[in-house]
Design an enzyme around this catalytic site. Structure first.
Site: not given
Ligand code: GLU
Length: 457
Positions: A237-239, A241
């Site tokens: 996920s965006k966490r 990167g």
């Protein structure tokens, strides 16, 4: 042999995610490997979340990666008449029925089931007691006994008891199909032979198989590709990167490097790590797709990108760097040819962005902090400047000049080379200083030296 036909069926509710791109890549490669067709279908039935911007972003991402499609894009919202027709075919054959149970009664049924500690599910026996008219959801009569299974081309045999499946909605009262129905009608109409998709859909497959059979269609083969995890083992996920394909473009990754990277995420060909897209389409098979989840590793992607940058044509890199510089307001025309700059720097860079960062030292004035120069060093720099004004302008002659001054001024090479580099380039690290000076050109080098020596007072 039937022609192989695969598809990618994204829902346009966001950008093209690397996970989606990897699924698309496998589907595309399978079609290419077998000389078949790759179909693009946009599953836009979620009216609240689907947007044209997202359709555009997905198409841009696919084009950038070079995943060309042979048919489509088809849009499900343009095919409503067809789903209605297929729904009616199922009603006529006794495989589906309109559900007139009012929403409050359905909610009450669910509440009772939950209160008894059961999983909420539709109850056909109760549902069919209701009679009504006008628009209503169409439900599938799911077989209630036995098992449904398939031999997954990645995961092997999978089977579900039918008792676990309830009568799912095929068409909502407004005529929009649910995911499972739209997929099956489309996969049939588009004559898809291999459904290659993320394994988050494994639970939908038994329902889809029933619908395929009820419509009298030939079942495609199914291949469920394991998901992609971040380094911590959580779903990517965006966490972790960047997860958007186009974000990697912005970061200066070359598309073929990303394709190579994604190809190796959950698939392997012996110990091959670096391979071209055409090698990939020659080698790709579902038998070597891993059954377990793959882990996304940004360092490995950066390493691969570096390998691709090294072997990319200078003219192509120059164009990419030119665009990147333009974004920053740096024009690359007053200075050495960008192609030559890129040729000098590309072995040291792992992205276009980094290449552009380094290239800026050749254009415009470097920001040189005032540096204190010890008198002997300053004298040596004055001597270098004087000798460079006279010398032939080639890398080896420049090297001779620097060496000679080091010797005549009784210095060590770094004592001269370091300040020289900082004065002329504004940086601590560059490729070999003689190569940098040669490319920068005599005029710019002498001007920068003069300014720095004046400032050093
Ligand atoms: N629209 C579905 C998704 O984006 C497609 C799944 C499938 O390939 O069947 O997950």
């Amino acid at each position: 042999m039937r022609e192989v036909r695969t598809r990618f069926a994204p829902s346009p509710t966001g950008y093209l995610h690397v996970g989606g791109a990897r699924t698309a890549l496998f589907s595309w490669a399978y079609a290419r490997r077998h000389g078949g067709k790759f179909v693009l279908r946009i599953e836009d039935t979620d009216l609240e979340r689907s947007t044209q911007a997202s359709v555009d972003a997905i198409l841009d991402g696919m084009r950038w990666l070079g995943l060309d499609w042979d048919e489509g894009p088809f849009f499900q919202m343009k095919r409503l008449a067809r789903y209605k027709e297929a729904g009616e075919q199922l009603v006529a054959a006794g495989h589906a029925y309109y559900d007139y149970m009012p929403k409050e009664d359905l909610d009450a049924l669910r509440a009772r089931q939950l209160a008894r500690g059961e999983k909420p599910r539709y109850d056909r026996a109760i549902g069919q007691k209701y009679r009504g008219q006008g628009p209503a959801p169409l439900r599938f009569k799911t077989p209630q006994e036995g098992h449904v299974g398939w031999s997954d081309l990645v995961k092997g045999p999978i089977s579900f008891p039918n008792a676990e499946l309830d009568d799912l909605v095929l068409l909502r009262a407004d005529g929009v199909p649910t995911y499972n129905f739209g997929v099956v009608v489309d996969d049939l109409d588009m004559r898809i032979t291999h459904v290659i998709r993320g394994d988050d859909h494994v639970n939908n497959t038994p329902r889809q198989i029933h619908i395929f059979q009820a419509l009298g269609g030939t079942l495609p083969a199914f291949a469920h590709v394991p998901m992609i995890l971040g380094a911590d083992g959580e779903r990517l996920s965006k966490r972790h990167g960047a997860t958007s394909v186009m974000e990697y473009q912005e970061q200066g990754v070359l598309p073929e490097a990303l394709v190579n990277y994604l190809a190796r995420l959950g698939w392997s060909h012996g110990d091959a790590e670096i391979f071209s897209t055409s090698e990939f389409t020659e080698w790709f098979d579902l038998g070597h797709v891993s059954r377990s989840a793959a882990q996304f590793n940004p360092e490995k992607l950066a390493w691969l990108n570096q390998q691709y940058l090294k072997s990319a044509a200078d003219s192509r890199l120059a164009e990419l760097v030119r665009k990147e510089l333009a974004k920053r307001g740096t024009r690359a025309d007053a200075g050495p040819p960008l192609e030559a700059v890129v040729a000098l720097l590309k072995d040291r860079s792992s992205s276009i962005v980094q290449l552009a960062d380094e290239a800026t030292l050749f254009y415009g004035e470097p920001h040189v902090e005032r540096i204190a120069l010890e008198p002997p060093v300053k004298e040596a720099l004055v001597a270098v400047k004087a000798a460079l004004a006279q010398s032939d302008w080639s890398r080896s002659r420049i090297n001779d000049v620097v060496k000679h001054v080091v010797k005549t001024h009784a210095l060590k090479m770094p004592q001269l080379a370091m300040p020289l580099r900082r004065i002329v380039t504004g940086r601590e690290q560059t490729p070999s200083i003689d190569a940098v000076l040669e490319l920068l050109g005599r005029e710019a080098v002498l001007a920068r030296l003069a300014r720095a020596l004046d400032a050093a007072g």
